[in-house]
Each structure stands twice: as C-alpha cells, then as structure tokens.
Motif scaffolding. Structure first.
Motif, PDB file in Angstrom:
ATOM      1  N   GLY A 150      -0.195  11.788  -3.751  1.00 27.96           N
ATOM      2  CA  GLY A 150       0.836  12.085  -4.744  1.00 27.96           C
ATOM      3  C   GLY A 150       1.999  11.138  -4.530  1.00 27.96           C
ATOM      4  N   VAL A 151       2.503  10.576  -5.612  1.00 29.59           N
ATOM      5  CA  VAL A 151       3.611   9.618  -5.517  1.00 29.59           C
ATOM      6  C   VAL A 151       4.745  10.094  -6.426  1.00 29.59           C
ATOM      7  CG1 VAL A 151       4.321   7.239  -6.003  1.00 29.59           C
ATOM      8  CG2 VAL A 151       2.068   7.663  -5.002  1.00 29.59           C
ATOM      9  N   ILE A 152       5.944  10.165  -5.878  1.00 32.60           N
ATOM     10  CA  ILE A 152       7.117  10.564  -6.677  1.00 32.60           C
ATOM     11  C   ILE A 152       8.170   9.472  -6.515  1.00 32.60           C
ATOM     12  CG2 ILE A 152       8.926  12.303  -6.992  1.00 32.60           C
ATOM     13  CD1 ILE A 152       7.054  14.385  -5.760  1.00 32.60           C
ATOM     14  N   VAL A 153       8.653   8.936  -7.622  1.00 38.16           N
ATOM     15  CA  VAL A 153       9.580   7.788  -7.523  1.00 38.16           C
ATOM     16  C   VAL A 153      10.860   8.020  -8.323  1.00 38.16           C
ATOM     17  CG1 VAL A 153       7.835   6.045  -6.984  1.00 38.16           C
ATOM     18  CG2 VAL A 153       8.327   6.580  -9.376  1.00 38.16           C
ATOM     19  N   PRO A 154      11.905   7.253  -7.990  1.00 39.42           N
ATOM     20  CA  PRO A 154      13.186   7.373  -8.695  1.00 39.42           C
ATOM     21  C   PRO A 154      13.231   6.443  -9.913  1.00 39.42           C
ATOM     22  CG  PRO A 154      13.451   5.893  -6.847  1.00 39.42           C
ATOM     23  CD  PRO A 154      11.996   6.281  -6.883  1.00 39.42           C
ATOM     24  N   TRP A 155      14.428   6.315 -10.482  1.00 39.42           N
ATOM     25  CA  TRP A 155      14.562   5.624 -11.763  1.00 39.42           C
ATOM     26  C   TRP A 155      15.146   4.227 -11.636  1.00 39.42           C
ATOM     27  CZ3 TRP A 155      19.661   4.629 -11.648  1.00 39.42           C
ATOM     28  CH2 TRP A 155      20.468   5.520 -10.934  1.00 39.42           C
ATOM     29  N   ASN A 156      15.576   3.806 -10.442  1.00 39.67           N
ATOM     30  CA  ASN A 156      16.380   2.573 -10.391  1.00 39.67           C
ATOM     31  C   ASN A 156      15.561   1.296 -10.501  1.00 39.67           C
ATOM     32  OD1 ASN A 156      15.384   3.139  -7.814  1.00 39.67           O
ATOM     33  ND2 ASN A 156      17.114   2.176  -6.785  1.00 39.67           N
ATOM     34  N   TYR A 157      14.355   1.297  -9.900  1.00 33.41           N
ATOM     35  CA  TYR A 157      13.406   0.192 -10.095  1.00 33.41           C
ATOM     36  C   TYR A 157      12.065   0.851 -10.401  1.00 33.41           C
ATOM     37  CZ  TYR A 157      16.872  -2.744  -7.702  1.00 33.41           C
ATOM     38  OH  TYR A 157      18.026  -3.415  -7.345  1.00 33.41           O
ATOM     39  N   PRO A 158      11.887   1.394 -11.578  1.00 37.36           N
ATOM     40  CA  PRO A 158      10.725   2.261 -11.818  1.00 37.36           C
ATOM     41  C   PRO A 158       9.387   1.586 -11.518  1.00 37.36           C
ATOM     42  CG  PRO A 158      12.293   2.442 -13.605  1.00 37.36           C
ATOM     43  CD  PRO A 158      12.781   1.328 -12.742  1.00 37.36           C
ATOM     44  N   MET A 159       9.210   0.357 -11.967  1.00 39.56           N
ATOM     45  CA  MET A 159       7.913  -0.307 -11.727  1.00 39.56           C
ATOM     46  C   MET A 159       7.757  -0.726 -10.271  1.00 39.56           C
ATOM     47  SD  MET A 159       6.939  -2.816 -14.853  1.00 39.56           S
ATOM     48  CE  MET A 159       8.603  -3.233 -15.274  1.00 39.56           C
ATOM     49  N   ILE A 160       8.816  -1.248  -9.688  1.00 34.59           N
ATOM     50  CA  ILE A 160       8.707  -1.756  -8.309  1.00 34.59           C
ATOM     51  C   ILE A 160       8.476  -0.598  -7.336  1.00 34.59           C
ATOM     52  CG2 ILE A 160       9.874  -2.992  -6.443  1.00 34.59           C
ATOM     53  CD1 ILE A 160      11.374  -4.619  -8.517  1.00 34.59           C
ATOM     54  N   MET A 161       9.255   0.478  -7.518  1.00 32.58           N
ATOM     55  CA  MET A 161       9.088   1.619  -6.600  1.00 32.58           C
ATOM     56  C   MET A 161       7.684   2.201  -6.702  1.00 32.58           C
ATOM     57  SD  MET A 161      11.810   1.884  -4.891  1.00 32.58           S
ATOM     58  CE  MET A 161      11.905   0.115  -4.994  1.00 32.58           C
ATOM     59  N   ALA A 162       7.167   2.245  -7.936  1.00 33.37           N
ATOM     60  CA  ALA A 162       5.791   2.747  -8.104  1.00 33.37           C
ATOM     61  C   ALA A 162       4.813   1.781  -7.444  1.00 33.37           C
ATOM     62  CB  ALA A 162       5.478   2.909  -9.587  1.00 33.37           C
ATOM     63  N   ALA A 163       4.995   0.477  -7.669  1.00 27.28           N
ATOM     64  CA  ALA A 163       4.044  -0.518  -7.142  1.00 27.28           C
ATOM     65  C   ALA A 163       4.009  -0.494  -5.617  1.00 27.28           C
ATOM     66  CB  ALA A 163       4.410  -1.909  -7.646  1.00 27.28           C
ATOM     67  N   TRP A 164       5.178  -0.332  -4.982  1.00 32.15           N
ATOM     68  CA  TRP A 164       5.220  -0.323  -3.511  1.00 32.15           C
ATOM     69  C   TRP A 164       4.332   0.777  -2.929  1.00 32.15           C
ATOM     70  CZ3 TRP A 164      11.016  -0.995  -1.629  1.00 32.15           C
ATOM     71  CH2 TRP A 164      11.437  -2.302  -1.960  1.00 32.15           C
ATOM     72  N   LYS A 165       4.098   1.826  -3.722  1.00 37.38           N
ATOM     73  CA  LYS A 165       3.271   2.933  -3.208  1.00 37.38           C
ATOM     74  C   LYS A 165       1.865   2.894  -3.774  1.00 37.38           C
ATOM     75  CE  LYS A 165       7.350   5.784  -2.557  1.00 37.38           C
ATOM     76  NZ  LYS A 165       7.634   5.227  -1.235  1.00 37.38           N
ATOM     77  N   ILE A 166       1.746   2.730  -5.090  1.00 37.61           N
ATOM     78  CA  ILE A 166       0.381   2.800  -5.664  1.00 37.61           C
ATOM     79  C   ILE A 166      -0.454   1.606  -5.218  1.00 37.61           C
ATOM     80  CG2 ILE A 166       1.079   4.180  -7.672  1.00 37.61           C
ATOM     81  CD1 ILE A 166       0.803   1.641  -9.388  1.00 37.61           C
ATOM     82  N   ALA A 167       0.157   0.445  -4.993  1.00 39.80           N
ATOM     83  CA  ALA A 167      -0.651  -0.739  -4.653  1.00 39.80           C
ATOM     84  C   ALA A 167      -1.360  -0.567  -3.303  1.00 39.80           C
ATOM     85  CB  ALA A 167       0.199  -2.003  -4.691  1.00 39.80           C
ATOM     86  N   GLY A 464       8.900   6.398   7.466  1.00 43.34           N
ATOM     87  CA  GLY A 464       7.824   5.516   7.002  1.00 43.34           C
ATOM     88  C   GLY A 464       8.372   4.235   6.413  1.00 43.34           C
ATOM     89  N   ARG A 465       7.473   3.323   6.110  1.00 45.14           N
ATOM     90  CA  ARG A 465       7.870   2.019   5.568  1.00 45.14           C
ATOM     91  C   ARG A 465       7.007   1.653   4.375  1.00 45.14           C
ATOM     92  NH1 ARG A 465      11.368   3.084   8.422  1.00 45.14           N
ATOM     93  NH2 ARG A 465      12.348   1.930  10.128  1.00 45.14           N
ATOM     94  N   ASP A 466       7.658   1.163   3.309  1.00 45.97           N
ATOM     95  CA  ASP A 466       6.917   0.556   2.206  1.00 45.97           C
ATOM     96  C   ASP A 466       6.707  -0.919   2.536  1.00 45.97           C
ATOM     97  OD1 ASP A 466       6.546   2.683   0.435  1.00 45.97           O
ATOM     98  OD2 ASP A 466       8.534   2.452  -0.450  1.00 45.97           O
ATOM     99  N   LYS A 467       5.789  -1.553   1.791  1.00 48.06           N
ATOM    100  CA  LYS A 467       5.551  -3.005   1.865  1.00 48.06           C
ATOM    101  C   LYS A 467       4.906  -3.435   3.193  1.00 48.06           C
ATOM    102  CE  LYS A 467       9.102  -5.336   0.835  1.00 48.06           C
ATOM    103  NZ  LYS A 467      10.311  -5.991   0.645  1.00 48.06           N
ATOM    104  N   SER A 468       4.379  -4.659   3.166  1.00 51.09           N
ATOM    105  CA  SER A 468       3.708  -5.283   4.313  1.00 51.09           C
ATOM    106  C   SER A 468       2.403  -4.542   4.652  1.00 51.09           C
ATOM    107  CB  SER A 468       4.612  -5.359   5.544  1.00 51.09           C
ATOM    108  OG  SER A 468       4.591  -4.145   6.265  1.00 51.09           O
ATOM    109  N   LEU A 469       1.656  -5.075   5.590  1.00 53.63           N
ATOM    110  CA  LEU A 469       0.398  -4.422   5.980  1.00 53.63           C
ATOM    111  C   LEU A 469       0.657  -3.061   6.629  1.00 53.63           C
ATOM    112  CD1 LEU A 469      -1.703  -7.440   7.319  1.00 53.63           C
ATOM    113  CD2 LEU A 469      -1.835  -6.332   5.078  1.00 53.63           C
TER     114      LEU A 469
END
Ligand code: NAD
Length: 489
Positions: A150-167, A464-469
């Motif tokens: 499950g992913v819940i994201v804010p509104w400030n960078y909607p696509m980037i915040m989603a991508a950092w998790k869904i990718a 936790g950390r987004d991005k990177s391996l």
C-alpha cells in the motif's frame, strides 16, 4: 493541449471504475479556482476491491513470476510512456497542484520517468547472496517481494513521490495499491493507465483516490496488505505506524516532515552561490518541499551582506501564472494550506520576528491562491516559525557566532531530514556534517539530488529511505534457505 480532459475514476484491476457507492469529490485547480473534474471518493469497499485485485495478481505470479529481463523491459516501457505523455502530465500536475508548468515538465515528469527507468534497469542486475557457511551446507540468502504494497503519498510532488515508491516496489515484483493525495489525485490515475499500456498486467498497479480517513486508513489497517509506504506529515506518519501495529504488523515506512537548517559560515567559499541556493531552495515549489532549507543560520559577521544580496533576489520569486513559461513560483495547493501559511506568517510577526519581505496574499491569476515569497529576520530557534514545518514560501533567518552552538541549535528540532553547511575549511565542513543529525547533509550546496542516493530522515522525519538500491530493502523479504550437503567426496 486545449482539449485536455480528466477522468477522476479509480483504477482497479486494469479498469477505470467509479467508487462503489458512487461518491465523488471536486478537484479544484489552485491556479484559478476552476473545477477540473469530479474524482472518485473511494472508501473501504473500494480499498477492499483494490487489495483483492492486487492479491490475486500477486498470488498467480503474473508479474512477480515474470523473468527479470522481461520485467525490466516493461518497466522501461512504462518510463517511456511518461516521456511520451510528458506535456499532458506536466499540464495536469500544474492545474491540479499549482506548480509552474516549466518545472512540472522539466523536473516532475523527467524525474518520475527516470526513477521508474532506473529501478527497471536494476531488476536484472541485483544478485542474491550465498553465506560463508561450513562446507557441509549451502545457505542461500534470497530476496522475495513482500506481496501487496500500500502506498500513500502527499500532494507536493505527486508523480515523483509516487514513483519513488511504486518503482522499487513494482521492480521487486510486488503488487501495489496507491492512494494519492485528495489535493492532487489526477496524475497518479494516469500513471496507472500508462503502466497498463506498457505491459504491467491488470491488478498489479491500482490507484484509489480519496480522503485520508476514508481511503488511507482502510489501506493502512488492511489485514491483507503486507507493507505500507507512506510520505506525508509527521502527524499522520505516527498514525500509520499505529495502524500497522493494530492490524497485521505490516512493514511501515514513513517519509515525513522537515525543518532543515542551512548553516552559512563567514568563510563560505562563494557568498553569491550560498545566497542563490538559500533563496532558490526555500521558494522552489512554493516552499512546499519537505527538504526546504527553512531555517537559515548565517554567521553574524556576514549576515548583513548576506541579507542585502538575498533581498535583491527575492522579487524574482514573485508568484505568477503557473501556466506561463517564465513563472518560477506558482500557486499554493489549496485554501487550507494557504491559510496555514498565513497563520505562520502572523505568528512570526506576533512573536517578534522582523518581516523583511513578502507576507501577503497576491492574485496574479483571478481566483487563484498565491502568497508572496516571505523572509523573516531576527528569528530565534524557539519561535514557532523556526520550530514547525510551514510548508510554504517562508524563510526564517537566524544568526550565530559559534560553531558548536549553531550545530546544537540546528539539531534542536524534532525533524532531521536534511541540512547544509557552507565553509571553505575542510575540517569544519566534515566536523559539522558529521555532527548534524540529518539524513542528507550538503556541503557548499543545497538540494543536490540523484536517484542513486538514499533520501529520508533521522528522528521524526521518518523511518526508512526512498531512492537508491537501499529502497529494495523496504519492498523485499530476506529469506534464508539452508541446503545440507552430505558430500560423498
Ligand atoms: P498529510 O500527512 O496530510 O497527507 C499525506 C497523505 O496521507 C495524503 O494522501 C492523505 O490523504 C493521507 N492521510 C491523511 N490522513 C490519513 C489517515 N488518517 N490515514 C491514512 N492516510 C491519511 O501530508 P500532506 O499535507 O499531503 O503533505 C505534506 C507533508 O508531507 C509535509 O509534512 C512534508 O514534509 C511531507 N513530505 C515528506 C517527504 C519526504 O520524503 N520526507 C516528501 C514530501 C512531502
């Protein structure tokens, strides 16, 4: 682009669908107050349907069972879909949350596409491990997808915040249910369509728009969700951890708020650059950035010179029509957030800070929500505007005379997302960088960023950390398989 229309329905099991009870909410543009579309107001029944679709997709291995090289190709196609629809996505993002369209196009779309491509490319390059056991055994340490994320994201960078998790979650083979912010739900819904077009099978990536309490909570509480990845406020982030514990002890990852200190010593190697970074980074994205350097500590001996240069730059950030190419600061996402920013500006005044610039609402576009770039001097670390995250274009300037004292002040905050130190002294740079309690410390820069490095905070900036391996750690389980070897030789 004049014929741009929006579809606010949810995306479940590869199909657009209205909320089960038919409820919608209005998606209003902060650019000019226009109604963009009605959006599905998803609730528990919709979350159940999305989680069931995600679970079914995971169980039959239509995605997780795909050969890594094939999953890689699909992820890369998904990224290409974003680029192919870049103008549409950028315009949608701008109309939905108010940021200048030139940044929506050059930063948000590109960065989200790059993130998806990067994790796609990694799929067939990450190896598992064999432990150094005695020769009587072979111990395999393997990574498996956690299941339904499950992913819940804010509104400030909607696509980037989603991508950092869904990718990383998708690249690792999971199924995903994404709940975008009710303030900016439109691009997330398009991402799901583009993922399907790229070949991500139905059910693997679902999007359920709605309010936090109505759609977010059922997702965080769901007994069949294995992991919840959240970006948003520290207040809600704490509830996410409680909900994970109250339900099935799902893994909970939280990327939360910040009040980042930016420390400029008198021996800063390039004052103009430091001024540009301090001003540019706090006003970028209307100040609605978790890592905005909102506490500026300037060594007392250079403060006057620093402020003189800074105040010359501030007028460049006057808000304008986000749809104009020349605009660098756009609209505040909604009336509630604008009121929050104005309340903080008033508290700065009341608590004795000196307003050097801005502080007022402006209306470059009729019906839109805009506030001037605002600078307060004479701020102390105890004032509300220095302690709390404003999430708007408000810079608090503090001064200091002693390195140990400024580090103590910088660390004296509940957050620990980012920090910066400006000095030409290598010992001071390393010493201060080490002493700062933050997930990222910049030296002689601010806002350097790359998908290759982890992003996240210490303290109440989250877990936790987004991005990177490293992000794969969040979306995979580690499994040990012992194989006994009774060797005949
Ligand atoms: P928010 O916490 O109000 O909302 C974030 C998301 O949580 C939204 O989708 C919202 O609908 C949902 N939500 C709200 N209440 C919920 C509940 N009870 N249960 C489940 N979900 C719920 O935050 P916001 O105003 O959208 O975003 C601003 C915050 O996000 C700031 O604090 C900012 O610093 C933070 N942020 C952090 C990072 C980071 O990487 N650390 C990045 C961007 C934004």
């Amino acid at each position: 682009m004049t014929d741009l229309t929006f579809d606010g329905r949810a995306f479940i099991n590869g199909e657009r669908i209205a909320a089960r009870d038919g409820q919608t909410f209005d998606c209003i543009s902060p650019v000019d107050g226009r109604l963009l579309t009605a959006v599905a107001r998803c609730g528990e029944a919709d979350i159940d349907a999305a989680v069931a679709a995600a679970r079914a997709a995971f169980e039959d291995r239509r995605w997780s069972g795909m050969a890594p090289a094939q999953r890689k190709r699909v992820m890369i196609k998904f990224a290409e879909q974003l680029i192919a629809h870049a103008d549409e996505l950028a315009l949608t993002e701008t109309l939905d949350m108010g940021k200048p369209v030139k940044y929506a196009r050059s930063v948000d779309v590109n960065s989200a596409a790059n993130c998806i491509r990067w994790y796609g490319e990694a799929v067939d390059k990450v190896y598992d491990e064999i432990a150094p056991t005695p020769s009587t055994a072979l111990a395999l340490i393997t990574r498996e997808p956690v299941g339904v994320v499950g992913v819940i994201v804010p509104w400030n960078y909607p696509m980037i915040m989603a991508a950092w998790k869904i990718a990383p979650a998708l690249a690792a083979g999971n199924s995903v249910v994404l709940k975008p912010s009710e303030k900016s739900p439109l691009t997330a819904l398009r991402l799901a369509e583009l993922a399907l077009a790229a070949g991500i099978p139905p059910g693997v990536f679902n999007v359920v728009p709605g309010y936090g309490a109505e759609a977010g909570s059922p997702l965080a509480l769901h007994m069949d969700v294995d992991c919840i990845a959240f970006t948003g406020s520290t207040r809600v982030g704490k509830q996410i951890h409680v909900m994970a514990g109250q339900s099935n002890l799902k893994r909970a990852w939280t990327e939360l708020g910040g009040k980042s200190p930016n420390i400029v010593f008198a021996d800063c190697p390039n004052l103009d650059k430091a001024v540009e970074a301090a001003v540019g980074s706090i006003f970028f994205n209307q100040g609605e950035s978790c890592n905005a350097p909102s506490r500026l500590f300037v060594e007392a001996s250079i403060k006057e010179a620093f402020l003189e240069k800074a105040l010359k730059l501030v007028p460049q950030y006057q808000p304008g029509n986000p749809l104009e190419k020349s605009t660098v600061m756009g609209a505040i996402v909604d009336r509630t957030q604008l009121d929050t920013v104005l309340r903080y500006i008033e508290s700065g005044r009341q608590e004795g800070a000196k307003l050097l610039a801005g502080g007022a609402v402006v209306e470059p576009v009729k019906g839109g929500l805009y506030v001037q770039p605002t600078v307060f001097d004479g701020v102390t670390n105890q004032m509300t505007i220095a302690r709390e995250e404003i999430f708007g274009p408000v810079l608090s300037v503090l001064s200091f005379t002693d390195a140990a004292d400024v580090v103590k002040q910088a660390n004296s905050n509940i957050y620990g997302l980012q920090a910066a130190v400006w000095t030409r002294d290598i010992n001071k740079a390393h010493g201060v960088a080490r002493a700062l309690r933050a997930g990222t410390v910049h030296v002689n820069s601010y806002d350097e960023d790359d998908i290759t490095v982890p992003f996240g905070g210490f303290k109440q900036s989250g877990v936790g950390r987004d991005k990177s391996l490293h992000a794969f750690d969040k979306y995979t389980e580690t499994k040990t398989t012992w194989i006994r070897i009774d060797s005949p030789v």
